[in-house]
Design a protein around this motif. Structure first.
Motif, PDB file in Angstrom:
ATOM      1  N   MET A 143       0.826  -1.202   0.000  1.00 26.52           N
ATOM      2  CA  MET A 143       0.000   0.000   0.000  1.00 26.52           C
ATOM      3  C   MET A 143       0.862   1.254   0.000  1.00 26.52           C
ATOM      4  SD  MET A 143      -3.257  -0.889   2.289  1.00 26.52           S
ATOM      5  CE  MET A 143      -4.113  -2.448   2.040  1.00 26.52           C
ATOM      6  N   VAL A 144       0.414   2.212  -0.798  1.00 27.77           N
ATOM      7  CA  VAL A 144       1.071   3.516  -0.922  1.00 27.77           C
ATOM      8  C   VAL A 144      -0.029   4.563  -1.064  1.00 27.77           C
ATOM      9  CG1 VAL A 144       3.129   2.560  -2.055  1.00 27.77           C
ATOM     10  CG2 VAL A 144       1.197   3.293  -3.454  1.00 27.77           C
ATOM     11  N   GLY A 145       0.299   5.832  -0.827  1.00 29.75           N
ATOM     12  CA  GLY A 145      -0.673   6.887  -1.113  1.00 29.75           C
ATOM     13  C   GLY A 145      -0.953   7.792   0.071  1.00 29.75           C
ATOM     14  N   LEU A 146      -2.179   8.321   0.094  1.00 29.36           N
ATOM     15  CA  LEU A 146      -2.563   9.391   1.017  1.00 29.36           C
ATOM     16  C   LEU A 146      -3.855   9.020   1.739  1.00 29.36           C
ATOM     17  CD1 LEU A 146      -1.986  12.237  -1.597  1.00 29.36           C
ATOM     18  CD2 LEU A 146      -0.392  11.495   0.200  1.00 29.36           C
ATOM     19  N   ALA A 147      -3.999   9.341   2.958  1.00 28.07           N
ATOM     20  CA  ALA A 147      -2.937   9.810   3.831  1.00 28.07           C
ATOM     21  C   ALA A 147      -2.513   8.653   4.750  1.00 28.07           C
ATOM     22  CB  ALA A 147      -3.457  10.981   4.670  1.00 28.07           C
ATOM     23  N   THR A 148      -1.244   8.599   5.089  1.00 30.67           N
ATOM     24  CA  THR A 148      -0.703   7.502   5.899  1.00 30.67           C
ATOM     25  C   THR A 148      -1.561   7.197   7.119  1.00 30.67           C
ATOM     26  OG1 THR A 148       1.419   8.593   5.438  1.00 30.67           O
ATOM     27  CG2 THR A 148       1.461   6.659   6.900  1.00 30.67           C
ATOM     28  N   ASP A 149      -1.990   8.271   7.800  1.00 30.50           N
ATOM     29  CA  ASP A 149      -2.627   8.100   9.112  1.00 30.50           C
ATOM     30  C   ASP A 149      -4.143   7.912   9.032  1.00 30.50           C
ATOM     31  OD1 ASP A 149      -2.322  10.662   8.094  1.00 30.50           O
ATOM     32  OD2 ASP A 149      -2.162  11.630  10.035  1.00 30.50           O
ATOM     33  N   PHE A 150      -4.740   8.071   7.857  1.00 29.54           N
ATOM     34  CA  PHE A 150      -6.184   7.842   7.740  1.00 29.54           C
ATOM     35  C   PHE A 150      -6.462   6.721   6.740  1.00 29.54           C
ATOM     36  CE2 PHE A 150      -5.963  11.754  10.063  1.00 29.54           C
ATOM     37  CZ  PHE A 150      -6.967  11.579  11.007  1.00 29.54           C
ATOM     38  N   CYS A 151      -6.569   7.033   5.480  1.00 29.44           N
ATOM     39  CA  CYS A 151      -7.024   5.995   4.548  1.00 29.44           C
ATOM     40  C   CYS A 151      -6.020   4.867   4.353  1.00 29.44           C
ATOM     41  CB  CYS A 151      -7.451   6.628   3.229  1.00 29.44           C
ATOM     42  SG  CYS A 151      -8.964   7.600   3.442  1.00 29.44           S
ATOM     43  N   VAL A 152      -4.721   5.161   4.334  1.00 25.84           N
ATOM     44  CA  VAL A 152      -3.743   4.082   4.212  1.00 25.84           C
ATOM     45  C   VAL A 152      -3.790   3.211   5.468  1.00 25.84           C
ATOM     46  CG1 VAL A 152      -1.291   3.504   3.970  1.00 25.84           C
ATOM     47  CG2 VAL A 152      -2.260   5.429   2.678  1.00 25.84           C
ATOM     48  N   ASN A 153      -3.799   3.849   6.622  1.00 26.24           N
ATOM     49  CA  ASN A 153      -3.849   3.140   7.897  1.00 26.24           C
ATOM     50  C   ASN A 153      -5.074   2.212   7.989  1.00 26.24           C
ATOM     51  OD1 ASN A 153      -3.801   2.562  10.721  1.00 26.24           O
ATOM     52  ND2 ASN A 153      -4.826   4.493  11.201  1.00 26.24           N
ATOM     53  N   TYR A 154      -6.249   2.745   7.751  1.00 36.03           N
ATOM     54  CA  TYR A 154      -7.467   1.923   7.860  1.00 36.03           C
ATOM     55  C   TYR A 154      -7.454   0.779   6.846  1.00 36.03           C
ATOM     56  CZ  TYR A 154     -10.117   4.880  11.161  1.00 36.03           C
ATOM     57  OH  TYR A 154     -10.577   5.547  12.281  1.00 36.03           O
ATOM     58  N   SER A 155      -6.953   1.063   5.645  1.00 33.46           N
ATOM     59  CA  SER A 155      -6.914   0.029   4.605  1.00 33.46           C
ATOM     60  C   SER A 155      -5.928  -1.075   4.983  1.00 33.46           C
ATOM     61  CB  SER A 155      -6.481   0.647   3.271  1.00 33.46           C
ATOM     62  OG  SER A 155      -7.402   1.640   2.861  1.00 33.46           O
ATOM     63  N   ALA A 156      -4.780  -0.669   5.511  1.00 30.08           N
ATOM     64  CA  ALA A 156      -3.736  -1.646   5.861  1.00 30.08           C
ATOM     65  C   ALA A 156      -4.191  -2.543   7.013  1.00 30.08           C
ATOM     66  CB  ALA A 156      -2.445  -0.915   6.223  1.00 30.08           C
ATOM     67  N   VAL A 157      -4.796  -1.938   8.031  1.00 26.21           N
ATOM     68  CA  VAL A 157      -5.251  -2.721   9.190  1.00 26.21           C
ATOM     69  C   VAL A 157      -6.368  -3.674   8.766  1.00 26.21           C
ATOM     70  CG1 VAL A 157      -6.417  -2.562  11.431  1.00 26.21           C
ATOM     71  CG2 VAL A 157      -4.479  -1.045  10.915  1.00 26.21           C
ATOM     72  N   ASP A 158      -7.323  -3.180   7.983  1.00 21.20           N
ATOM     73  CA  ASP A 158      -8.395  -4.066   7.511  1.00 21.20           C
ATOM     74  C   ASP A 158      -7.828  -5.190   6.647  1.00 21.20           C
ATOM     75  OD1 ASP A 158     -10.429  -2.748   8.818  1.00 21.20           O
ATOM     76  OD2 ASP A 158     -11.162  -1.678   7.034  1.00 21.20           O
ATOM     77  N   GLY A 159      -6.881  -4.856   5.778  1.00 22.97           N
ATOM     78  CA  GLY A 159      -6.280  -5.876   4.916  1.00 22.97           C
ATOM     79  C   GLY A 159      -5.590  -6.957   5.735  1.00 22.97           C
ATOM     80  N   ALA A 160      -4.849  -6.547   6.756  1.00 19.35           N
ATOM     81  CA  ALA A 160      -4.161  -7.524   7.614  1.00 19.35           C
ATOM     82  C   ALA A 160      -5.185  -8.386   8.352  1.00 19.35           C
ATOM     83  CB  ALA A 160      -3.249  -6.803   8.599  1.00 19.35           C
ATOM     84  N   ASN A 161      -6.249  -7.751   8.848  1.00 19.14           N
ATOM     85  CA  ASN A 161      -7.270  -8.513   9.571  1.00 19.14           C
ATOM     86  C   ASN A 161      -8.024  -9.480   8.651  1.00 19.14           C
ATOM     87  OD1 ASN A 161      -6.672  -7.388  12.056  1.00 19.14           O
ATOM     88  ND2 ASN A 161      -8.175  -5.727  11.855  1.00 19.14           N
ATOM     89  N   LEU A 162      -8.068  -9.166   7.367  1.00 24.37           N
ATOM     90  CA  LEU A 162      -8.718 -10.066   6.395  1.00 24.37           C
ATOM     91  C   LEU A 162      -7.786 -11.199   5.973  1.00 24.37           C
ATOM     92  CD1 LEU A 162     -10.540  -7.412   4.176  1.00 24.37           C
ATOM     93  CD2 LEU A 162     -11.659  -9.164   5.585  1.00 24.37           C
ATOM     94  N   GLY A 163      -6.527 -11.154   6.417  1.00 22.53           N
ATOM     95  CA  GLY A 163      -5.616 -12.259   6.146  1.00 22.53           C
ATOM     96  C   GLY A 163      -4.583 -12.005   5.059  1.00 22.53           C
ATOM     97  N   TYR A 164      -4.563 -10.812   4.494  1.00 24.79           N
ATOM     98  CA  TYR A 164      -3.526 -10.494   3.495  1.00 24.79           C
ATOM     99  C   TYR A 164      -2.205 -10.204   4.198  1.00 24.79           C
ATOM    100  CZ  TYR A 164      -7.516  -9.764   0.350  1.00 24.79           C
ATOM    101  OH  TYR A 164      -8.663  -9.928  -0.374  1.00 24.79           O
ATOM    102  N   ALA A 165      -1.104 -10.474   3.521  1.00 23.53           N
ATOM    103  CA  ALA A 165       0.212 -10.010   3.966  1.00 23.53           C
ATOM    104  C   ALA A 165       0.348  -8.573   3.457  1.00 23.53           C
ATOM    105  CB  ALA A 165       1.304 -10.888   3.379  1.00 23.53           C
ATOM    106  N   VAL A 166       0.361  -7.624   4.380  1.00 25.22           N
ATOM    107  CA  VAL A 166       0.308  -6.211   3.989  1.00 25.22           C
ATOM    108  C   VAL A 166       1.616  -5.502   4.312  1.00 25.22           C
ATOM    109  CG1 VAL A 166      -0.906  -4.011   4.274  1.00 25.22           C
ATOM    110  CG2 VAL A 166      -2.185  -6.156   4.473  1.00 25.22           C
ATOM    111  N   THR A 167       2.145  -4.807   3.326  1.00 26.95           N
ATOM    112  CA  THR A 167       3.304  -3.934   3.515  1.00 26.95           C
ATOM    113  C   THR A 167       2.886  -2.509   3.190  1.00 26.95           C
ATOM    114  OG1 THR A 167       4.823  -5.690   2.850  1.00 26.95           O
ATOM    115  CG2 THR A 167       5.668  -3.434   2.742  1.00 26.95           C
TER     116      THR A 167
END
Ligand code: VGL
Ligand code: ZN
Length: 197
Positions: A143-167
Motif C-alpha cells: 500500500m502507498v498513497g494518502l494519507a498515511t494516518d487515515f485511509c492508508v492506515n485503515y486500509s492496511a489494518v483491515d487488509g491484515a485482519n482479512l488475512g492479506y500479507a500487507v506492507t
C-alpha cells in the motif's frame, strides 16, 4: 499474487487541494515506477456526494478538524473534499492510471465515511475490494498513497485482519498528522501485523 493498492492520490489531498497533505504530490513518480512490479494494480478514489456527513459544513457550527460522534463512532469533520466529479476528486495529473486493473471508489454513502479501501467506517459495510482481490487470487498487498494516518492506515489494518500479507511503503505515503494521528497509526498498523517499510 501481489497487488499494489494506491490510496487516494487525488488533487484534494495534494498541495493546493481542499484537504492538502504536505508533499502529497512528491510520491507520484515513485508510485508510477512501482506499478510494473505487481500482478495487479488497484487505485482507490475518495468519492463523496456534496453535503457528505463527514464534512464540517454539514454540521451547524462545527469547525473543520473537530471531532463529532456518529452512530458508528467518533468522526473527524473535514473540509469539503473529493466531491464526486470535481477536479479535487480527480487523480493527480501525473499519476499513471492506465496500468490500473481496478479503480475502487469509497465514501459515496452520505451517512458513513469510508477511510478504508475494504469497509466503510462502520467496519462492516464492504466496498467490494476483498471480493475482487480474492477472485483474482491476490494474497500480498503493498500500500502507498494518502494519507498515511487515515485511509492508508485503515486500509492496511483491515487488509491484515482479512488475512492479506500487507506492507506499507511509508516512503511512498504522506500523512495529515493531526493530533498525534501519525504515531497512533504507525503503532496500530504494527500491532495488526502490517509490515512498515
Ligand atoms: C482521507 C480524510 C478524509 C484520506 C479521506 O484519504 O486519508 N482522509 N477523507
Ligand atoms: Zn474523504
Amino acid at each position: 499474487m501481489k497487488a499494489l493498492i494506491v490510496i487516494d492520490v487525488q488533487n484534494d489531498f495534494c498541495p493546493g487541494g481542499a484537504l492538502a497533505v504536505n508533499e502529497g504530490d512528491l510520491i507520484v513518480p515513485g508510485i508510477n515506477a512501482l506499478m510494473g512490479d505487481f500482478d495487479a494494480v488497484v487505485l482507490t478514489q475518495d468519492w463523496h456526494p456534496a453535503g457528505h456527513s463527514s464534512f464540517a459544513s454539514s454540521h451547524a457550527g462545527a469547525a473543520p478538524m473537530s471531532v463529532t460522534q456518529m452512530p458508528y463512532g467518533p468522526q473527524v469533520l473535514w473540509p469539503d473534499h473529493c466531491i464526486q466529479g470535481s477536479n479535487g476528486a480527480a487523480f493527480h495529473k501525473d499519476l499513471h492510471t492506465d496500468p490500473a486493473d481496478m479503480i475502487i471508489r469509497k465514501g459515496y454513502n452520505p451517512a458513513i465515511d469510508s477511510y478504508s479501501a475494504f469497509f466503510e467506517n462502520d467496519h462492516e459495510t464492504p466496498t467490494g475490494l476483498h471480493g475482487y482481490l480474492q477472485t483474482r487470487g491476490v494474497t500480498d498487498l503493498t500500500m502507498v498513497g494518502l494519507a498515511t494516518d487515515f485511509c492508508v492506515n485503515y486500509s492496511a489494518v483491515d487488509g491484515a485482519n482479512l488475512g492479506y500479507a500487507v506492507t506499507v511503503r511509508t516512503d511512498l505515503c504522506r500523512a495529515i498528522d493531526f493530533d498525534g494521528s501519525l504515531d497512533a497509526a504507525l503503532a496500530g498498523m504494527a500491532q495488526a501485523g502490517v509490515k512498515i517499510a
